[in-house]
Design a protein around this motif. Structure first.
Motif, mmCIF file in Angstrom:
data_model
loop_
_atom_site.group_PDB
_atom_site.id
_atom_site.type_symbol
_atom_site.label_atom_id
_atom_site.label_comp_id
_atom_site.label_asym_id
_atom_site.label_seq_id
_atom_site.Cartn_x
_atom_site.Cartn_y
_atom_site.Cartn_z
ATOM 1 N N VAL A 1 -7.100 9.953 7.395
ATOM 2 C CA VAL A 1 -7.968 11.113 7.652
ATOM 3 C C VAL A 1 -7.360 12.378 7.050
ATOM 4 N N LYS A 2 -6.060 12.579 7.247
ATOM 5 C CA LYS A 2 -5.391 13.778 6.713
ATOM 6 C C LYS A 2 -5.509 13.827 5.189
ATOM 7 N N GLU A 3 -5.326 12.677 4.544
ATOM 8 C CA GLU A 3 -5.376 12.648 3.078
ATOM 9 C C GLU A 3 -6.801 12.886 2.575
ATOM 10 N N TYR A 4 -7.782 12.307 3.266
ATOM 11 C CA TYR A 4 -9.178 12.527 2.871
ATOM 12 C C TYR A 4 -9.580 13.989 3.068
ATOM 13 N N LEU A 5 -9.191 14.553 4.202
ATOM 14 C CA LEU A 5 -9.544 15.954 4.458
ATOM 15 C C LEU A 5 -8.830 16.893 3.486
ATOM 16 N N LYS A 6 -7.633 16.511 3.067
ATOM 17 C CA LYS A 6 -6.928 17.284 2.049
ATOM 18 C C LYS A 6 -7.722 17.292 0.745
ATOM 19 N N ASP B 1 -7.885 16.482 -14.283
ATOM 20 C CA ASP B 1 -9.146 15.761 -14.049
ATOM 21 C C ASP B 1 -8.949 14.541 -13.155
ATOM 22 N N VAL B 2 -7.772 13.941 -13.231
ATOM 23 C CA VAL B 2 -7.543 12.700 -12.492
ATOM 24 C C VAL B 2 -7.090 12.956 -11.052
ATOM 25 N N ALA B 3 -6.529 14.136 -10.772
ATOM 26 C CA ALA B 3 -5.936 14.412 -9.460
ATOM 27 C C ALA B 3 -6.899 14.213 -8.280
ATOM 28 N N PRO B 4 -8.160 14.696 -8.343
ATOM 29 C CA PRO B 4 -9.057 14.484 -7.197
ATOM 30 C C PRO B 4 -9.269 13.002 -6.873
ATOM 31 N N HIS B 5 -9.393 12.188 -7.907
ATOM 32 C CA HIS B 5 -9.579 10.747 -7.696
ATOM 33 C C HIS B 5 -8.311 10.131 -7.091
ATOM 34 N N ALA B 6 -7.158 10.601 -7.572
ATOM 35 C CA ALA B 6 -5.894 10.089 -7.042
ATOM 36 C C ALA B 6 -5.721 10.472 -5.576
ATOM 37 N N GLN B 7 -6.094 11.705 -5.212
ATOM 38 C CA GLN B 7 -5.962 12.140 -3.823
ATOM 39 C C GLN B 7 -6.849 11.305 -2.905
ATOM 40 N N LEU B 8 -8.052 10.990 -3.357
ATOM 41 C CA LEU B 8 -8.927 10.114 -2.573
ATOM 42 C C LEU B 8 -8.271 8.760 -2.328
ATOM 43 N N MET C 1 0.823 -1.202 0.000
ATOM 44 C CA MET C 1 0.000 0.000 0.000
ATOM 45 C C MET C 1 0.866 1.265 0.000
ATOM 46 N N ASP C 2 2.111 1.148 0.481
ATOM 47 C CA ASP C 2 3.026 2.284 0.377
ATOM 48 C C ASP C 2 3.276 2.619 -1.093
ATOM 49 N N THR C 3 3.493 1.570 -1.896
ATOM 50 C CA THR C 3 3.715 1.781 -3.330
ATOM 51 C C THR C 3 2.504 2.447 -3.956
ATOM 52 N N ALA C 4 1.318 1.938 -3.634
ATOM 53 C CA ALA C 4 0.091 2.512 -4.191
ATOM 54 C C ALA C 4 -0.067 3.975 -3.774
ATOM 55 N N ALA C 5 0.116 4.248 -2.483
ATOM 56 C CA ALA C 5 -0.051 5.620 -1.982
ATOM 57 C C ALA C 5 0.950 6.573 -2.627
ATOM 58 N N ASN C 6 2.195 6.130 -2.764
ATOM 59 C CA ASN C 6 3.218 6.986 -3.370
ATOM 60 C C ASN C 6 2.922 7.240 -4.847
ATOM 61 N N MET C 7 2.410 6.227 -5.528
ATOM 62 C CA MET C 7 2.070 6.413 -6.941
ATOM 63 C C MET C 7 0.916 7.400 -7.099
ATOM 64 N N VAL D 1 -5.086 8.028 -2.280
ATOM 65 C CA VAL D 1 -3.988 8.090 -1.317
ATOM 66 C C VAL D 1 -4.552 7.753 0.067
ATOM 67 N N GLY D 2 -5.694 8.357 0.382
ATOM 68 C CA GLY D 2 -6.356 8.052 1.652
ATOM 69 C C GLY D 2 -6.784 6.605 1.740
ATOM 70 N N ALA D 3 -7.301 6.067 0.631
ATOM 71 C CA ALA D 3 -7.764 4.678 0.626
ATOM 72 C C ALA D 3 -6.619 3.706 0.890
ATOM 73 N N ALA D 4 -5.442 4.000 0.324
ATOM 74 C CA ALA D 4 -4.281 3.136 0.544
ATOM 75 C C ALA D 4 -3.872 3.162 2.015
ATOM 76 N N ARG D 5 -3.869 4.342 2.619
ATOM 77 C CA ARG D 5 -3.514 4.438 4.039
ATOM 78 C C ARG D 5 -4.576 3.781 4.919
ATOM 79 N N GLU D 6 -5.826 3.885 4.483
ATOM 80 C CA GLU D 6 -6.902 3.232 5.238
ATOM 81 C C GLU D 6 -6.731 1.718 5.206
ATOM 82 N N LYS D 7 -6.331 1.178 4.059
ATOM 83 C CA LYS D 7 -6.095 -0.266 3.954
ATOM 84 C C LYS D 7 -4.960 -0.707 4.879
ATOM 85 N N GLN D 8 -4.012 0.189 5.115
ATOM 86 C CA GLN D 8 -2.922 -0.104 6.049
ATOM 87 C C GLN D 8 -3.360 0.015 7.503
#
Length: 314
Positions: A182-187, A159-166, A141-147, A168-175
């Protein structure tokens, strides 16, 4: 190295993401060209025929020999496409990143961002990382979040950035790294507040992470309150969202958990003969929900503690 012949009829060639390979003299003549335009045409023809190994070699030669030519960006893009087609996702992501770094004005820019996002999504879904792009290692999930983070950095208002930012949070949530999630989602909710679908999803997910974090640590009243407040913000800002009933149920459940937690803390203090502390938490039970199943017991215990409280005051 000293044992190798001085002249070799089969040169050893290295292609990033592909590795080393020997090239026979006859093969060199088949795909190498003396001009960038013609070399790229060879690569594109191989790619069209799904001969990704030769397409990769031909495309990479354009980048290597003519890095400043008008054809280099298309060749670099083709390098990424070939690596992706060969299932070498990490190398493909890097090749696409090289395109963005070296040729930021390429007409493939938007497509590359989406391709990086799709690759990151595969790692979020559990694809294994590979040592040296060959040996399967483990999901990361570190690889996914960093990507995903790289996609946001490459094009924060694409157009893709908002989905990617979400994600990042999902990868950390899986961890189960809920504070970072929470920080990534609120960002995402803050940066893309003008996109209601993104912002609402981010806020709801942040509240869910607060709730998971609260349930993972006993009596974590502060985090539980943050979850309630975030769910409340979500319902206030997006009253027509279909997840509002879920948020309402979550708030009810978390308030009930807060009451239970306060009652258990009160019992702990009472059993420890810390009467003032016990009284404070029994009163908190009543403040949180005077109609809860614990409320009547709390009232009874407060009455029973009053003589002891007066004695301790004296």
């Amino acid at each position: 190295m000293m044992l190798l012949p001085f002249r070799s009829p089969a040169p050893l060639i290295y292609t990033p993401g592909e590795g080393w390979y020997y090239e026979l003299p006859g093969e060199v003549q088949n795909w190498q060209r003396s001009r960038a335009k013609e070399q790229l045409a060879v690569a594109e023809e191989y790619f069209k025929e799904r001969d990704y190994s030769n397409a990769l070699r031909a495309a990479y030669r354009v980048v290597l020999v003519w890095p400043l030519s008008d054809y280099a960006p298309d060749a670099q893009y083709l390098v990424g496409r070939c690596l992706e087609a060969k299932g070498k996702d990490e190398a493909a992501y890097t090749a696409y990143q090289n395109l963005i770094d070296k040729y930021p004005r390429s007409n493939h820019y938007e497509d590359v961002l989406w391709r990086q996002y799709i690759i990151a999504n595969r790692f979020l879904g559990g694809e294994w990382t590979k040592l040296w792009n060959i040996v399967p290692f483990f999901p990361s999930m570190d690889t996914a979040a960093n990507m995903f983070g790289g996609v946001v950095t490459n094009g924060p208002y694409s157009d893709v950035a908002p989905h990617a930012q979400l994600r990042v949070g999902a990868a950390r949530e899986k961890q189960k790294d809920y504070p970072t999630a929470v920080k990534e989602y609120l960002k995402a909710a803050d940066r893309y507040h003008d996109q209601p679908n993104i912002s609402a999803d981010a806020l709801f997910r942040a509240a869910q992470c607060y709730r998971k974090e609260a349930s993972s640590a006993e009596y974590d009243q502060g985090t539980a309150q943050q979850a309630i407040e975030t769910f409340t913000d979500f319902m206030t800002l997006y009253p027509d969202d279909k997840r509002v009933p879920q948020a309402q149920q979550a708030i009810v459940a978390m308030k009930a958990e807060q009451v239970r937690g306060a009652f258990l803390v009160a019992q702990f203090y009472e059993n420890s003969k810390q009467w003032n502390g016990a009284a404070i938490y029994y009163n908190e039970v009543l403040q949180l929900d005077p109609n809860s199943s614990y409320a009547e017991q709390a009232r009874q215990r407060i009455e029973a503690l009053k003589p002891r409280l007066h004695l301790s005051d004296n």
